[in-house]
Design an enzyme around this catalytic site. Sequence first.
Site, PDB file in Angstrom:
ATOM      1  CE1 TYR A 167      90.623  84.175  86.871  1.00  0.00           C
ATOM      2  CE2 TYR A 167      88.338  84.883  87.026  1.00  0.00           C
ATOM      3  CZ  TYR A 167      89.304  83.927  87.217  1.00  0.00           C
ATOM      4  OH  TYR A 167      88.962  82.716  87.768  1.00  0.00           O
ATOM      5  NE  ARG A 195      92.362  78.902  84.080  1.00  0.00           N
ATOM      6  CZ  ARG A 195      92.123  79.209  85.355  1.00  0.00           C
ATOM      7  NH1 ARG A 195      92.990  78.835  86.296  1.00  0.00           N
ATOM      8  NH2 ARG A 195      91.064  79.902  85.696  1.00  0.00           N
ATOM      9  CE1 TYR A 220      81.785  79.948  90.271  1.00  0.00           C
ATOM     10  CE2 TYR A 220      83.625  81.118  89.286  1.00  0.00           C
ATOM     11  CZ  TYR A 220      83.008  80.565  90.394  1.00  0.00           C
ATOM     12  OH  TYR A 220      83.614  80.653  91.611  1.00  0.00           O
ATOM     13  NE  ARG A 233      84.398  76.268  93.838  1.00  0.00           N
ATOM     14  CZ  ARG A 233      84.386  77.528  93.460  1.00  0.00           C
ATOM     15  NH1 ARG A 233      85.405  78.334  93.721  1.00  0.00           N
ATOM     16  NH2 ARG A 233      83.367  78.012  92.780  1.00  0.00           N
ATOM     17  CD  GLU A 251      91.178  83.731  95.685  1.00  0.00           C
ATOM     18  OE1 GLU A 251      90.352  84.445  95.099  1.00  0.00           O
ATOM     19  OE2 GLU A 251      92.023  83.038  95.103  1.00  0.00           O
TER      20      GLU A 251
HETATM   21  C1  3EB Z   1      86.427  81.849  92.792  1.00  0.00           C
HETATM   22  O1  3EB Z   1      86.044  81.058  93.651  1.00  0.00           O
HETATM   23  C2  3EB Z   1      87.478  82.830  93.216  1.00  0.00           C
HETATM   24  O2  3EB Z   1      90.823  81.007  88.106  1.00  0.00           O
HETATM   25  O3  3EB Z   1      92.176  79.457  88.856  1.00  0.00           O
HETATM   26  C3  3EB Z   1      89.791  80.915  92.974  1.00  0.00           C
HETATM   27  C4  3EB Z   1      90.623  79.839  92.692  1.00  0.00           C
HETATM   28  C5  3EB Z   1      89.459  81.809  91.977  1.00  0.00           C
HETATM   29  C6  3EB Z   1      91.127  79.661  91.394  1.00  0.00           C
HETATM   30  C7  3EB Z   1      91.298  80.324  89.035  1.00  0.00           C
HETATM   31  C8  3EB Z   1      89.978  81.618  90.688  1.00  0.00           C
HETATM   32  C9  3EB Z   1      90.795  80.549  90.405  1.00  0.00           C
HETATM   33  O4  3EB Z   1      85.970  81.887  91.642  1.00  0.00           O
HETATM   34  C10 3EB Z   1      88.586  82.991  92.236  1.00  0.00           C
END
Ligand code: 3EB
Length: 343
Positions: free
Chosen positions: A146, A153, A206, A219, A330
């Site tokens: 990932y 990306r 992050y 989000r 999820e």
């Molecule tokens: C998170 O909140 C959970 O890498 O495109 C959620 C939505 C998550 C999109 C992405 C990853 C992605 O981090 C994982």
Amino acid sequence: MSARDFHGVPPLRVERLSLTDSLALSADGHAPFGALGYGAPGNLAWMPTVNARVISDAGAMADVWHASEHVESGTSGVVRWRCDGHWLLGAIDLDEAAEGAGLTELAHRAYHDLFRSLQQTGCTHLLRIWNYLPRINADGGGLERYRQFNLGRQQAFVEAGQAAFEGAPAACALGIHQGALCIRFLAGRSAPMPLENPRQVSAYHYPPTYGPRSPTFSRAALAEIGGGDVALFISGTASIVGHESVHHGDVRAQTEETLRNLEAVIGAANERCSARFSLDAIDAVVYVRHVADAPVVRDILARRLGAGSRTMRHAVYLEADICRQDLLVEIEAHAVAGGALGG
Ligand code: 3EB
């Protein structure tokens, strides 16, 4: 009628149908604009599929997107797309073994061509991206796969001059057990309004403990889709508070936390438009890492949203890995409601 309609934007529509009903739509030889199939056959040009097991009782389903009648299809490098001049639906399937490339490089190539397809069609604004990565939590030579994906990306976003931080598109990224890297996306001619979750650190911020490059997504996003309607695209949402996964090993508590996060995102959406969205009236896809957890998740959703709610009736459950090893569930979703941005 909104000003947008006077300018002749053909409305975009979506309906969640059983596979049988969605296939009936093309029975006269005239395929719909496009669809995302869950558990659907993988040989329909207008319906790219998600290579994950459907575990809901209703079986195979599809989100069928309708645009105007004049659909053109084409390719941009590795991207296959369908476009009516205003709306674009694209699909990428890249197999690592066949391509002889690692996931970082494939993600980079996929997104490079994705951005080319936006330029080629004039639908330059991404509304939503769905990413499916084979063996998402496996090691990729010292870096989790990932995290490799995130590297390629983000690099492609930056190189293409696309918003990789604030303003990134809504997305989800799930793990599939085998097969190709699959990316599906929806784009249009106007920029959507990105949304964040006040309970969570933006994913593009992050800390580096989650990998050398942060994930590239917002989000959620709101977009006017014509006909006086607004679409809400909710990204993959999990049991994360701040930037940390919470309730390790507890699928019940993770589901409850995920619902709180969905509530928060929907609340943020309702502040930014005159349309009214609610948790019990969304078309959701529920991803569970362990099939045995699905009934537990479903019970909690039924209790919180009402057993007869639209969300319950329409939800599709898929077996998939979540991007963090410690996450068990999820949920992602979309919804359409009457209204306009702002307001
Ligand atoms: C998170 O909140 C959970 O890498 O495109 C959620 C939505 C998550 C999109 C992405 C990853 C992605 O981090 C994982």
